[in-house]
Design a protein around this motif. Structure first.
Motif, PDB file in Angstrom:
ATOM      1  N   TRP A  46      -1.981  -5.949  22.586  1.00  0.00           N
ATOM      2  CA  TRP A  46      -0.786  -5.203  22.200  1.00  0.00           C
ATOM      3  C   TRP A  46      -0.327  -5.569  20.792  1.00  0.00           C
ATOM      4  O   TRP A  46      -0.325  -6.732  20.407  1.00  0.00           O
ATOM      5  N   MET A  47       0.067  -4.555  20.035  1.00  0.00           N
ATOM      6  CA  MET A  47       0.586  -4.737  18.683  1.00  0.00           C
ATOM      7  C   MET A  47       2.034  -4.260  18.649  1.00  0.00           C
ATOM      8  O   MET A  47       2.357  -3.206  19.207  1.00  0.00           O
ATOM      9  N   GLU A  48       2.887  -5.013  17.992  1.00  0.00           N
ATOM     10  CA  GLU A  48       4.275  -4.573  17.842  1.00  0.00           C
ATOM     11  C   GLU A  48       4.387  -3.628  16.651  1.00  0.00           C
ATOM     12  O   GLU A  48       3.874  -3.901  15.567  1.00  0.00           O
ATOM     13  N   ILE A  49       5.053  -2.514  16.855  1.00  0.00           N
ATOM     14  CA  ILE A  49       5.303  -1.578  15.761  1.00  0.00           C
ATOM     15  C   ILE A  49       6.438  -2.142  14.904  1.00  0.00           C
ATOM     16  O   ILE A  49       7.549  -2.348  15.395  1.00  0.00           O
ATOM     17  N   VAL A  50       6.132  -2.417  13.644  1.00  0.00           N
ATOM     18  CA  VAL A  50       7.140  -2.996  12.752  1.00  0.00           C
ATOM     19  C   VAL A  50       7.665  -1.985  11.741  1.00  0.00           C
ATOM     20  O   VAL A  50       8.656  -2.259  11.058  1.00  0.00           O
ATOM     21  N   GLY A  51       7.013  -0.838  11.635  1.00  0.00           N
ATOM     22  CA  GLY A  51       7.461   0.151  10.670  1.00  0.00           C
ATOM     23  C   GLY A  51       6.972   1.544  10.991  1.00  0.00           C
ATOM     24  O   GLY A  51       5.996   1.728  11.729  1.00  0.00           O
ATOM     25  N   VAL A  52       7.676   2.525  10.454  1.00  0.00           N
ATOM     26  CA  VAL A  52       7.287   3.938  10.551  1.00  0.00           C
ATOM     27  C   VAL A  52       7.283   4.501   9.139  1.00  0.00           C
ATOM     28  O   VAL A  52       8.251   4.338   8.386  1.00  0.00           O
ATOM     29  N   VAL A  53       6.176   5.159   8.755  1.00  0.00           N
ATOM     30  CA  VAL A  53       6.074   5.757   7.426  1.00  0.00           C
ATOM     31  C   VAL A  53       5.929   7.269   7.558  1.00  0.00           C
ATOM     32  O   VAL A  53       5.490   7.775   8.586  1.00  0.00           O
ATOM     33  N   GLU A  54       6.309   7.961   6.504  1.00  0.00           N
ATOM     34  CA  GLU A  54       6.167   9.407   6.532  1.00  0.00           C
ATOM     35  C   GLU A  54       4.690   9.772   6.592  1.00  0.00           C
ATOM     36  O   GLU A  54       3.819   9.000   6.202  1.00  0.00           O
ATOM     37  N   PHE A  70       0.821  -1.213   0.000  1.00  0.00           N
ATOM     38  CA  PHE A  70       0.000   0.000   0.000  1.00  0.00           C
ATOM     39  C   PHE A  70       0.854   1.263   0.000  1.00  0.00           C
ATOM     40  O   PHE A  70       0.605   2.200  -0.752  1.00  0.00           O
ATOM     41  N   PHE A  71       1.878   1.303   0.847  1.00  0.00           N
ATOM     42  CA  PHE A  71       2.666   2.532   0.975  1.00  0.00           C
ATOM     43  C   PHE A  71       3.456   2.849  -0.296  1.00  0.00           C
ATOM     44  O   PHE A  71       3.444   3.995  -0.759  1.00  0.00           O
ATOM     45  N   PRO A  72       4.141   1.865  -0.919  1.00  0.00           N
ATOM     46  CA  PRO A  72       4.780   2.184  -2.203  1.00  0.00           C
ATOM     47  C   PRO A  72       3.773   2.608  -3.267  1.00  0.00           C
ATOM     48  O   PRO A  72       4.072   3.452  -4.112  1.00  0.00           O
ATOM     49  N   ALA A  73       2.576   2.035  -3.224  1.00  0.00           N
ATOM     50  CA  ALA A  73       1.566   2.356  -4.239  1.00  0.00           C
ATOM     51  C   ALA A  73       1.100   3.803  -4.132  1.00  0.00           C
ATOM     52  O   ALA A  73       0.877   4.462  -5.151  1.00  0.00           O
ATOM     53  N   ILE A  74       0.940   4.316  -2.907  1.00  0.00           N
ATOM     54  CA  ILE A  74       0.501   5.716  -2.764  1.00  0.00           C
ATOM     55  C   ILE A  74       1.683   6.679  -2.749  1.00  0.00           C
ATOM     56  O   ILE A  74       1.502   7.898  -2.674  1.00  0.00           O
ATOM     57  N   GLY A  75       2.901   6.131  -2.797  1.00  0.00           N
ATOM     58  CA  GLY A  75       4.077   6.983  -2.828  1.00  0.00           C
ATOM     59  C   GLY A  75       4.524   7.457  -1.465  1.00  0.00           C
ATOM     60  O   GLY A  75       5.209   8.475  -1.349  1.00  0.00           O
ATOM     61  N   SER A  76       4.177   6.715  -0.411  1.00  0.00           N
ATOM     62  CA  SER A  76       4.589   7.078   0.948  1.00  0.00           C
ATOM     63  C   SER A  76       5.865   6.319   1.303  1.00  0.00           C
ATOM     64  O   SER A  76       5.923   5.095   1.179  1.00  0.00           O
ATOM     65  N   ARG A  77       6.870   7.051   1.766  1.00  0.00           N
ATOM     66  CA  ARG A  77       8.185   6.465   2.024  1.00  0.00           C
ATOM     67  C   ARG A  77       8.233   5.804   3.396  1.00  0.00           C
ATOM     68  O   ARG A  77       7.765   6.364   4.384  1.00  0.00           O
ATOM     69  N   LEU A  78       8.789   4.614   3.459  1.00  0.00           N
ATOM     70  CA  LEU A  78       9.021   3.929   4.725  1.00  0.00           C
ATOM     71  C   LEU A  78      10.267   4.545   5.359  1.00  0.00           C
ATOM     72  O   LEU A  78      11.345   4.540   4.775  1.00  0.00           O
ATOM     73  N   VAL A  79      10.110   5.075   6.571  1.00  0.00           N
ATOM     74  CA  VAL A  79      11.200   5.772   7.259  1.00  0.00           C
ATOM     75  C   VAL A  79      12.053   4.804   8.068  1.00  0.00           C
ATOM     76  O   VAL A  79      13.276   4.950   8.156  1.00  0.00           O
ATOM     77  N   ASP A  80      11.412   3.795   8.654  1.00  0.00           N
ATOM     78  CA  ASP A  80      12.133   2.833   9.489  1.00  0.00           C
ATOM     79  C   ASP A  80      11.356   1.524   9.516  1.00  0.00           C
ATOM     80  O   ASP A  80      10.139   1.502   9.352  1.00  0.00           O
TER      81      ASP A  80
END
Length: 199
Positions: A114-122, A56-66
């Motif tokens: 509880w959910m583990e955070i696996v990524g941060v997006v812009e 989804f994020f690459p498709a909308i052009g949102s960069r994965l920060v971490d």
């Protein structure tokens, strides 16, 4: 369906999400962290809750920060995971790394919430373009399914040229599923700015 769309000529990314940029949609939720609960901080942080699939994020052009985006290893019966926006990560953890920490909805979550955070997006502007993006939390759609999803296809050239091939793929899989509100992301932005341009 998404896998078949990825195979169409010119397609560079495919994903699906509960909301699209500048759509003005989103569910309001409250989240907390293990550190906040441990410190007795009962006031949760307000955020917008969304669902997304892998791609989804690459498709909308949102960069994965971490970290990483959602993937095949994130299953319905697997450990709950989440991706947060940069602004939510900053509100919850300041300058500390968000990936690997746990987050949950509400004030006093149960152990299995509880959910583990696996990524941060812009940050992505889902509301008005002139408004600063609100903090966002994304859940893996496979773990928190919603009825309606918007499919996003990023492609070389005019993406609307893929409409007929994409419709054929869907009709072959399930002819009863309707296809509606087709637009380019540029079209969504133009629509969001139409009132201001008219004025």
């Amino acid at each position: 369906f998404l896998g078949e769309l990825r195979g169409l000529r010119g397609v560079t990314a495919v994903g699906a999400g509960s909301d699209l940029p500048v759509s003005g949609e989103g569910a309001v939720a409250s989240v907390t962290t293990e550190a906040r609960v441990g410190a007795g901080i009962e006031d949760p942080v307000t955020t917008l809750q969304r669902r997304a699939t892998a791609g989804f994020f690459p498709a909308i052009g949102s960069r994965l920060v971490d970290g990483r985006e959602f993937g095949r290893d994130d299953r319905a019966d697997g450990a709950p995971v989440a991706i947060v926006s940069e602004s939510l990560a900053h509100v919850l953890f300041g300058d500390q790394r968000a990936v690997g920490r746990r987050i949950a909805f509400g004030r006093s979550p149960s152990d299995d919430a509880w959910m583990e955070i696996v990524g941060v997006v812009e940050d992505v502007r889902y509301e008005a373009i002139e408004r600063a993006p609100d903090p966002q939390i994304y859940q893996a759609h496979v773990q928190s399914a919603v009825r309606d999803l918007a499919v996003v296809v990023r492609a070389e050239g005019d993406p609307l040229d893929l409409m007929a091939p994409a419709r054929s793929v869907l009709e072959r899989i399930d002819p009863q599923v309707p296809v509606y509100a087709v637009s380019s992301l540029d079209g969504l932005v133009d629509n969001a700015l139409a009132g201001r341009r008219f004025t």
